[in-house]
Enzyme design. Sequence first.
Site, PDB file in Angstrom:
ATOM      1  N   ARG B 111      -0.218 -16.883 -19.398  1.00 42.28           N
ATOM      2  CA  ARG B 111      -1.430 -17.716 -19.354  1.00 42.28           C
ATOM      3  C   ARG B 111      -2.354 -17.269 -18.238  1.00 42.28           C
ATOM      4  O   ARG B 111      -3.580 -17.227 -18.394  1.00 42.28           O
ATOM      5  CB  ARG B 111      -1.074 -19.192 -19.115  1.00 42.28           C
ATOM      6  N   TYR B 218      10.164 -15.274 -25.578  1.00 51.61           N
ATOM      7  CA  TYR B 218       9.516 -13.999 -25.921  1.00 51.61           C
ATOM      8  C   TYR B 218       9.211 -13.209 -24.661  1.00 51.61           C
ATOM      9  O   TYR B 218       9.197 -13.764 -23.558  1.00 51.61           O
ATOM     10  CB  TYR B 218       8.258 -14.208 -26.770  1.00 51.61           C
ATOM     11  N   ASP B 295      -9.519 -28.602 -25.154  1.00 54.07           N
ATOM     12  CA  ASP B 295      -8.642 -29.777 -25.108  1.00 54.07           C
ATOM     13  C   ASP B 295      -9.411 -31.083 -24.876  1.00 54.07           C
ATOM     14  O   ASP B 295      -8.947 -32.147 -25.287  1.00 54.07           O
ATOM     15  CB  ASP B 295      -7.607 -29.627 -23.976  1.00 54.07           C
TER      16      ASP B 295
END
Lengths: 416, 416
Positions: B111, B218, B295
């Site tokens: 991120r 991952y 968001d």
Amino acid sequence: MSDLKSSTDVLVIGGGMAGLAGALALRENGADVTLVERAPEFGEVGAGLQMAPNASRVLKRWGLLEKALEIGVRPKHLVFRDAVTGEELTRQALGGEFEERYGAPYVVIHRSDLHRVLLEGCEAAGVKLVNDVMVESVETVNGRGVAHTAAGVDYEADVVIGADGLKSTLRPLVADDEPVSSAYVAYRGTVPITENTPKADLEDVIVYLGPDCHLVQYPLRKGELLNTVAVFKSPSFERGEEQYGGVDELDAAYQDCIPAVQDALKNLGTAMRWPMYDRDPIENWVAGRMVLMGDAAHPMLQYLAQGACQALEDAAVLQDVSNGTVFTADGVNPAAWDQAIKEFNTIRAGRTSRVQRTARVWGESWHVSGLARTLRNLLFKSRTDNNFQYNDWLYGQDQPGSPSRPEAALAKTLSA
Amino acid sequence: MSDLKSSTDVLVIGGGMAGLAGALALRENGADVTLVERAPEFGEVGAGLQMAPNASRVLKRWGLLEKALEIGVRPKHLVFRDAVTGEELTRQALGGEFEERYGAPYVVIHRSDLHRVLLEGCEAAGVKLVNDVMVESVETVNGRGVAHTAAGVDYEADVVIGADGLKSTLRPLVADDEPVSSAYVAYRGTVPITENTPKADLEDVIVYLGPDCHLVQYPLRKGELLNTVAVFKSPSFERGEEQYGGVDELDAAYQDCIPAVQDALKNLGTAMRWPMYDRDPIENWVAGRMVLMGDAAHPMLQYLAQGACQALEDAAVLQDVSNGTVFTADGVNPAAWDQAIKEFNTIRAGRTSRVQRTARVWGESWHVSGLARTLRNLLFKSRTDNNFQYNDWLYGQDQPGSPSRPEAALAKTLSA
């Protein structure tokens, strides 16, 4: 204790589908067979019955399939729909590749018609059929089965086949268990198909899957009758009431369903309600020279429509295991029954246990709501026609526990 | 009320992914853009992020995809396994046909790395980035947006983009609602991949589905880091405790899972717990010259991994709707903003509402038990590789509500 004795090779207790099939199967091997039934007449209550290829193959073996087809119907498709939206979820064509793969047709037939076909088969083959006989107990004495009756008449045989259904009198010889209620109740009905009958789906077996309910519809008697079965979860069972599943609950159970489903409820007979029971599978069906078969051994919920089918399979395997062992070219060898019924039990219990358990889960999957319904619908819709991955174990030939093919049985006879 | 005024074409409030993307998108149209962020520094907390093709296409449009690929990883497959049995349920190859179909790669990236790519993109493009600015309210005065800050400085712009996240200060201008807790809590962690790291699945995105829990794993940073996210339903939330989902509940939540899953819990950071929230979709994101995005407009559960992806889509559509209308060859036409943000809202709200709702159901389907789990597993297993029926609406090009393809956007610019 007894005034009279009747002695025979095989005594079958119970004159339902299972008993008739078992009697006929062993008569086919040349046995002297007596079948005793508690009711004053032979007959079947209920409505339609689905005979999948695993069962119609057995009728074929006995030369009775043509007779069944004369009065039954070969539906074109088995179709599942969502009862709330009407959406088609999956469809299997029952002719063509399906019939070829499984070696016999899918037939729907009135229960009383199939029962009569088997009864006439027994009569023609020379099975001794006796009504009004209430067997109270069976024991094994000196290597033979003895059935004591309410009338004080004893029946004696090399082997006793207990085919006395869900509430079997003989099952306590092998298991201390009780029928298990599923909380679901069925109403059934057959009505004439007239010009006013909605034309849709009249050639198919249609199953509408709803929340805590389903409805099955298919034609019977060469398409003259429409058979309807409605099965729903009884709220009064959940409340612990003993007389659950009354007709007052019927309409309410289908209130979220499409009009086609609600309208079909009018075709039901409401005089009789059928609570749905099965039992947990058990491993041992044998006590001395008594062996259970059919619902007495493995009662199952109706979701796979295999109750009568598995009884027919039982009968065919009984035929196979005693052919060439008990019944030989040199005559009857009763001592071989111990091994034969043990083998029958071993062959069949694994398979019927799987059918019993699968029927429960399969039924559960019909009645789900919410997310599980979404997943179920997506799963059903992902299926393509002639994808047999969920059918082969049940309908397929040469499956573990299912009867030999006719030619294999014949080969065994010839080599015996 | 205010001492100073800063005036600009576009004011973006919030320096997360959404705000940076929105600022960059409008800067691409030639706008003077100021972005204000409450925190003293720009940055992102959290671990890995999955960037599906619908989002990497947007990075590609802005010329930032190469940069993201330098630091990110292109996983080979997306794999779903049952966490209790380890059984593989379905697998999608993410290169080849998948990438071709969707016109851009599937990328997993830290991120903070994606945030930096966007931040550097904004810096290079000339977005004015201001930290330590706490916007307290926004109003529309004389057809311009005015943001009042805690420091008493006003920011004025033709349009104000509210990109201040889940707990948005600006959302009350358009909706009187609260974040919705899902009762689930996430723990995350990245650890170096060493020679002791289990070799299995290191090139894939693996999702283990368990009862009331799941685990995602991952690689990140060119395969040097292993990213792990564990998400489980908190029993203390169910008991109504306010500080739910503590680390004491973590191990217990995975007790029925295979060792590979239980071992992976060691890779989590436990200092920070992330309760999972979303909100119900709302139709209107516009108040005067203020419009929400990211968001703040449509917070969603993480199950589709689309939070950042949908913010990137928002930005690209903001770019499209203002290109040639607000920002024309003849200069800026602020009056066109009213129509442009209305159009943005209309284009996007239907799509993001679908993503929000689908994420909820999709997540539910990950966490089921019993029969629903059986149905889910059968459904997943029935899926074949490169069957895109559940992907096209989300990843596909030219889907309703998703941004124009770059070439379409370019054509619009040239024709303006």
